[in-house]
Motif scaffolding. Structure first.
Motif, PDB file in Angstrom:
ATOM      1  N   LYS A 104      -9.491   1.323  -3.814  1.00 38.11           N
ATOM      2  CA  LYS A 104      -8.209   1.463  -3.311  1.00 38.11           C
ATOM      3  C   LYS A 104      -8.300   2.257  -1.896  1.00 38.11           C
ATOM      4  O   LYS A 104      -7.610   1.650  -1.054  1.00 38.11           O
ATOM      5  N   LEU A 105      -8.902   3.165  -1.878  1.00 38.48           N
ATOM      6  CA  LEU A 105      -9.123   3.943  -0.398  1.00 38.48           C
ATOM      7  C   LEU A 105      -9.656   2.881   0.603  1.00 38.48           C
ATOM      8  O   LEU A 105      -9.067   2.725   1.721  1.00 38.48           O
ATOM      9  N   LEU A 139       0.943   2.556  -3.602  1.00 40.25           N
ATOM     10  CA  LEU A 139      -0.275   3.156  -3.862  1.00 40.25           C
ATOM     11  C   LEU A 139      -0.314   4.424  -3.395  1.00 40.25           C
ATOM     12  O   LEU A 139      -0.709   5.589  -4.162  1.00 40.25           O
ATOM     13  N   ILE A 140       0.162   4.835  -2.052  1.00 39.32           N
ATOM     14  CA  ILE A 140       0.091   6.056  -1.539  1.00 39.32           C
ATOM     15  C   ILE A 140       1.230   7.066  -2.441  1.00 39.32           C
ATOM     16  O   ILE A 140       0.702   8.278  -2.720  1.00 39.32           O
ATOM     17  N   ALA A 141       2.079   6.608  -2.826  1.00 37.13           N
ATOM     18  CA  ALA A 141       3.342   7.341  -3.432  1.00 37.13           C
ATOM     19  C   ALA A 141       2.658   7.575  -4.980  1.00 37.13           C
ATOM     20  O   ALA A 141       2.964   8.683  -5.360  1.00 37.13           O
ATOM     21  N   PHE A 198      -0.275   8.092  -5.478  1.00 40.42           N
ATOM     22  CA  PHE A 198      -1.271   9.125  -5.511  1.00 40.42           C
ATOM     23  C   PHE A 198      -0.723  10.472  -5.071  1.00 40.42           C
ATOM     24  O   PHE A 198      -1.217  11.509  -5.768  1.00 40.42           O
ATOM     25  N   LEU A 199       0.275  10.529  -4.305  1.00 42.16           N
ATOM     26  CA  LEU A 199       0.847  11.674  -4.081  1.00 42.16           C
ATOM     27  C   LEU A 199       1.967  12.265  -4.927  1.00 42.16           C
ATOM     28  O   LEU A 199       2.012  13.523  -5.022  1.00 42.16           O
ATOM     29  N   LEU A 229      -7.038   7.987  -7.104  1.00 41.77           N
ATOM     30  CA  LEU A 229      -7.133   7.136  -6.100  1.00 41.77           C
ATOM     31  C   LEU A 229      -8.781   6.883  -6.068  1.00 41.77           C
ATOM     32  O   LEU A 229      -9.519   7.870  -5.711  1.00 41.77           O
ATOM     33  N   PHE A 282       0.857  -1.306   0.095  1.00 38.77           N
ATOM     34  CA  PHE A 282       0.125  -0.136  -0.042  1.00 38.77           C
ATOM     35  C   PHE A 282       0.730   1.309   0.077  1.00 38.77           C
ATOM     36  O   PHE A 282       0.334   2.353  -0.435  1.00 38.77           O
ATOM     37  N   ILE A 283       2.049   1.353   0.412  1.00 35.55           N
ATOM     38  CA  ILE A 283       3.071   2.355   0.386  1.00 35.55           C
ATOM     39  C   ILE A 283       3.104   2.845  -1.201  1.00 35.55           C
ATOM     40  O   ILE A 283       2.911   4.073  -1.313  1.00 35.55           O
ATOM     41  N   ILE A 305      -4.594  -0.939   6.720  1.00 35.83           N
ATOM     42  CA  ILE A 305      -3.951  -0.117   7.841  1.00 35.83           C
ATOM     43  C   ILE A 305      -4.523  -0.756   9.368  1.00 35.83           C
ATOM     44  O   ILE A 305      -3.849  -0.877  10.111  1.00 35.83           O
ATOM     45  N   LEU A 327      -6.903   0.421   1.346  1.00 37.49           N
ATOM     46  CA  LEU A 327      -5.849   1.275   2.085  1.00 37.49           C
ATOM     47  C   LEU A 327      -6.240   1.109   3.518  1.00 37.49           C
ATOM     48  O   LEU A 327      -5.522   0.795   4.413  1.00 37.49           O
TER      49      LEU A 327
END
Length: 289
Positions: A116-117, A101-103, A105-106, A112, A98-99, A124, A120
């Protein structure tokens, strides 16, 4: 599916070997250092790296970061397995997906979606549930900070995944040639650190640590080899490889941890295993919708 099964077995066997290292008083750092020598040799024999095609814009800084992060995180994973067990460590490793995935997006403006949310969020929660919150009766430094090991494995594996994705995107060098360069650099850097510790008499270089490292290297390389083979055979269904691999590691790692090593899990930890599998399924589904 045979390649996925073999990759799952090799991945879990790496955790088992790191678990056994403590029992047989194997120095993890020595074993990890020699592991890269075997990975380097096997990559050379099976893939024959092509240095002639290397261009001037090779991402050497990514190679360097991976050469440092790979052995460093390998040591942390070994400590994490000692402190928290195979089950929790495997969950932290698998959910690190998931890291990236966050990268994406950011950093790369990837869309996103709700799926996917959702994946995620579940992932978590699964990590939080997997942490051994219960205080140990026999307090010691290793168990007191076990949650830090899990978080470090989670974040570290995610960072390595991002870097390897950048290596795969770069078309100036064949991926297997990049792997050989990374393994070679990791071995050289680890060997320098190892020789320093031997010279300062912090550790003693012995054959059994080297032999254990070679076994670890064969299994670790097998994990990567069969995973790549699975993606080649099922090139039209990458989500199947993705989900089957990660779920397989969690399930097999859990079975071995519970029934062979008698690891104790709370109800919250068991709920974390279920949530981890759900998160991976949701994530795999989101890749195709």
């Amino acid at each position: 599916m045979l390649y996925i099964f073999l990759s799952v077995c090799c991945s879990v066997m790496v955790s088992v070997l790191l678990k056994l290292a403590r029992r047989y008083q194997i120095d993890i750092f020595q074993a990890i250092t020699w592991n890269y020598s075997i990975a380097m040799v096997l990559t050379w024999l099976l893939y024959r790296p092509k240095f002639a095609v290397i261009t001037d814009d090779v991402p050497y800084y990514i190679y360097g970061l991976l050469a440092i992060l790979l052995p460093a995180l390998f040591v942390v994973i070994g400590l994490c397995i000692k402190a928290t067990g195979i089950v929790r460590t495997d969950i932290a490793e698998r959910l690190s997906l998931f890291i990236p995935l966050i990268a994406a997006f950011l950093l790369f403006n990837e869309k996103l979606t709700i799926l996917k949310l959702t994946g995620l969020g579940i992932g978590i929660i699964a990590i939080i549930f997997s942490i051994p919150w219960k205080k140990e009766r026999s307090y010691n430094r290793r168990t007191a900070y076990s949650w830090l090991y899990l978080i470090t494995v989670f974040i570290g594996m995610g960072m390595i995944d991002i870097l390897f994705k950048q290596v795969a995107i770069f078309k100036g060098v064949p991926y297997t040639t990049s792997l050989f360069i990374i393994y070679t650099a990791a071995f050289i850097l680890s060997q320098i650190a190892l020789m320093f510790m031997v010279r300062t008499k912090r550790i003693k270089l012995t054959l059994r640590h080297i032999f254990f490292g070679w076994i670890l290297g064969v299994v670790n390389f097998g994990n990567i080899l069969f995973y790549l083979k699975a993606h080649q055979v099922l090139s039209g269904n990458p989500s199947v490889v993705f989900s089957a691999m990660n779920i397989g590691v969690i399930v097999l790692g859990t079975l071995i941890g519970l029934f062979i090593f008698r690891e104790k899990l709370s109800k919250l930890n068991k709920a974390g295993i279920v949530l981890a599998i759900i998160a991976i399924i949701v994530m795999a589904y989101s890749q195709t919708h």
